[in-house]
Structure formats: structure tokens, C-alpha cells
Design a protein around this motif. Structure first.
Motif, short mmCIF file in Angstrom:
data_model
loop_
_atom_site.label_atom_id
_atom_site.label_comp_id
_atom_site.label_asym_id
_atom_site.label_seq_id
_atom_site.Cartn_x
_atom_site.Cartn_y
_atom_site.Cartn_z
N MET A 45 27.67 -75.00 51.73
CA MET A 45 26.40 -74.62 52.36
C MET A 45 26.44 -73.17 52.82
SD MET A 45 24.50 -76.20 55.76
CE MET A 45 24.40 -77.88 55.11
N GLY A 46 27.58 -72.73 53.36
CA GLY A 46 27.71 -71.34 53.76
C GLY A 46 27.58 -70.40 52.58
N LEU A 47 28.18 -70.77 51.45
CA LEU A 47 28.03 -69.96 50.24
C LEU A 47 26.58 -69.87 49.81
CD1 LEU A 47 31.09 -71.20 48.14
CD2 LEU A 47 30.85 -69.00 49.29
N MET A 48 25.87 -70.98 49.87
CA MET A 48 24.47 -70.99 49.47
C MET A 48 23.64 -70.08 50.38
SD MET A 48 21.79 -74.18 49.25
CE MET A 48 21.72 -74.33 51.04
N ILE A 49 23.82 -70.20 51.68
CA ILE A 49 23.06 -69.38 52.62
C ILE A 49 23.42 -67.90 52.45
CG2 ILE A 49 22.77 -68.86 55.08
CD1 ILE A 49 22.92 -71.85 55.61
N GLY A 50 24.70 -67.63 52.24
CA GLY A 50 25.13 -66.24 52.07
C GLY A 50 24.58 -65.59 50.83
#
Length: 264
Positions: free
Chosen positions: A170-175
Motif C-alpha cells: 500500500m505504501g508503494l502504491m501511495i508513493g
């Protein structure tokens, strides 16, 4: 220049030792960067154990001492919070900032293994999740608020730490989707509703059960309850919990890969 010189390959493949050293150096640099950012490190590492000690030992200390289920419920809730926050906010905010500054293009031009920066971010997200979880575990054991056998404690800990994986994705997606200054806000916009609407901190009324599976926090908590053998708090089969975590990981990772391939 002779024929022997012409036959020699222009470049030689790096040895496995050098490749491993490159990955480790990337991980070290990423960890230092996170530790030198107190605005990110302190909330994600200190806040979960502080809130757990306040809520489980002070506010509801009498209830958690008398009711093992309540103690396990709160321990699991704040443990999910501890392992997920570094993975989500540490990766999402830093990746968004690096994209905005053009750092990813620079990293691609450097003589480093492909994707080493990505491995470093995921490794640090998982490692910081462990660092945030261990104080909660220590406090719970010292206060007698974890009434499980050692084998069950180890199994629950492994399940909770595995629960950081979908939040890394999820962090990768938001980033990859948002700019550096906006990424933390969007991460909170997704993360905070999930903490409450998933029933992580308090039971929900039956009218809200239908939306609980759409939040990753619910599946991580359920996997931990199965690993700990807490039957009273198991609300979905273990395969559904694992499937939910895998599904969210694949979905978020696919969006991140698509976005990186499209714009970088």
C-alpha cells in the motif's frame, strides 16, 4: 591493441558478493534516512507502544486484567498498528518525495542492482515494523496481558509481522500515485478509516459487518487470532484471512508497478 584484447569482454558481471554488498548498502542508507527523520521515526515507533500502555494498562487496566479476551483484543489491535505504520508511512512518504525530486531516475542511472532501492524500502519497512512491535510485546508480557502459551505467542508474532507486507505494498502504491507533500495525507485518509471501520479497536454493530472485509487491518488481525488460537475473536476462516492479505498485496503492488512503468 592485439586480438586478445579485442576478444576480452568490455564488462564483467559483478560477483554475488558484490551484489549482496550493494543491496546491504542500499538498505543501510535507507535505514539511516528514516532514523534521521524524527518526524517519521518517532510517531511510527513510539506512538503504538505509548497508546497501548495508556489504553490497555491504565484506561482499561482492570478489564484487561480480569478478561483475557479483552487483553488479547487490545494487544492485537495495537500490534497491527505497530507493524503497519512504518510499512505504510515510511515507504509511501519517502517514495513520493524521491519521485518528485527525480531521485528514481538518478538511481536507475547508477551502477547498482536493478530494484535495489525497492528492496531496501521493503526491508526497512518490515524491519521498522519489528522494532515497533517488540516494545508492545515486552510490555504485554511484563504486565501479564498476553495469556498465551509461548508457542502461540511466537505464532501470533509471526502472523502480525507478516501482516506488514500488504501495508508495504500500500505504501508503494501511495508513493507512486501522489506527490511528496500530499502522500502522508492520502496515507492517513486510507489508513485511519480502516483502523476504525475494520473493528480493530472496538466491536462494530452488526449493520456494519458487510464492509469489514474491505480493510486490510481486519484480515491481519484475523490471521493473528487464528495463529494465537483465540477462538472467541475469530470471525473469518484462516484461508480467507490469508487470501485477503495476498489479494491486497497483489492489488496494491500491481497499481504501483503500473504507475512506475507509466511515468517513473
Amino acid at each position: 591493441m592485439n586480438a586478445r584484447t579485442l576478444d576480452r569482454p568490455a564488462t564483467t558481471a559483478p560477483s554475488p558478493r558484490r551484489i549482496t554488498a550493494a543491496y546491504l548498502e542500499e538498505i543501510r542508507c535507507e535505514a539511516l534516512r528514516l532514523l534521521r527523520n524524527p518526524g517519521l521515526a518517532l510517531p511510527t515507533l513510539v506512538m503504538p507502544v505509548a497508546l497501548y500502555a495508556l489504553i490497555a494498562l491504565v484506561v482499561t487496566g482492570e478489564a484487561t486484567a480480569k478478561e483475557p479476551v479483552t487483553a488479547l483484543f487490545l494487544f492485537c489491535a495495537f500490534s497491527v498498528m505497530a507493524v503497519s505504520m512504518p510499512a505504510l508511512f515510511g515507504i509511501g512518504a519517502s517514495l513520493a518525495m524521491e519521485r518528485e525530486m527525480g531521485m528514481l531516475r538518478l538511481k536507475r542511472a547508477q551502477p547498482a542492482p536493478t530494484g535495489s532501492w525497492l528492496v531496501a524500502k521493503i526491508a526497512c519497512g518490515l524491519a521498522f515494523g519489528v522494532i515497533a512491535y517488540l516494545p508492545i510485546l515486552a510490555v504485554a508480557l511484563a504486565a501479564g496481558r498476553l495469556p498465551l502459551e509461548p508457542v502461540r505467542v511466537a505464532a501470533m508474532s509471526a502472523a502480525l509481522l507478516a501482516g506488514a507486507i500488504p501495508f508495504c505494498a500500500m505504501g508503494l502504491m501511495i508513493g507512486t500515485l501522489f506527490r511528496g507533500s500530499a502522500a502522508p495525507g492520502y496515507a492517513n485518509l486510507v489508513y485511519l478509516p480502516g483502523c476504525y471501520l475494520s473493528g480493530m479497536f472496538f466491536p462494530l454493530p452488526p449493520s456494519m459487518y458487510w464492509q469489514v472485509p474491505v480493510w486490510p487491518q481486519f484480515h491481519v488481525g484475523q490471521l493473528a487470532m487464528h495463529a494465537g488460537g483465540v477462538q472467541k475473536l475469530q470471525f473469518e476462516p484462516v484461508l480467507s484471512a490469508v487470501g485477503g492479505m495476498v489479494g491486497f498485496t497483489v492489488l496494491f503492488s500491481a497499481v504501483a508497478i503500473w504507475r512506475l512503468a507509466r511515468k517513473g
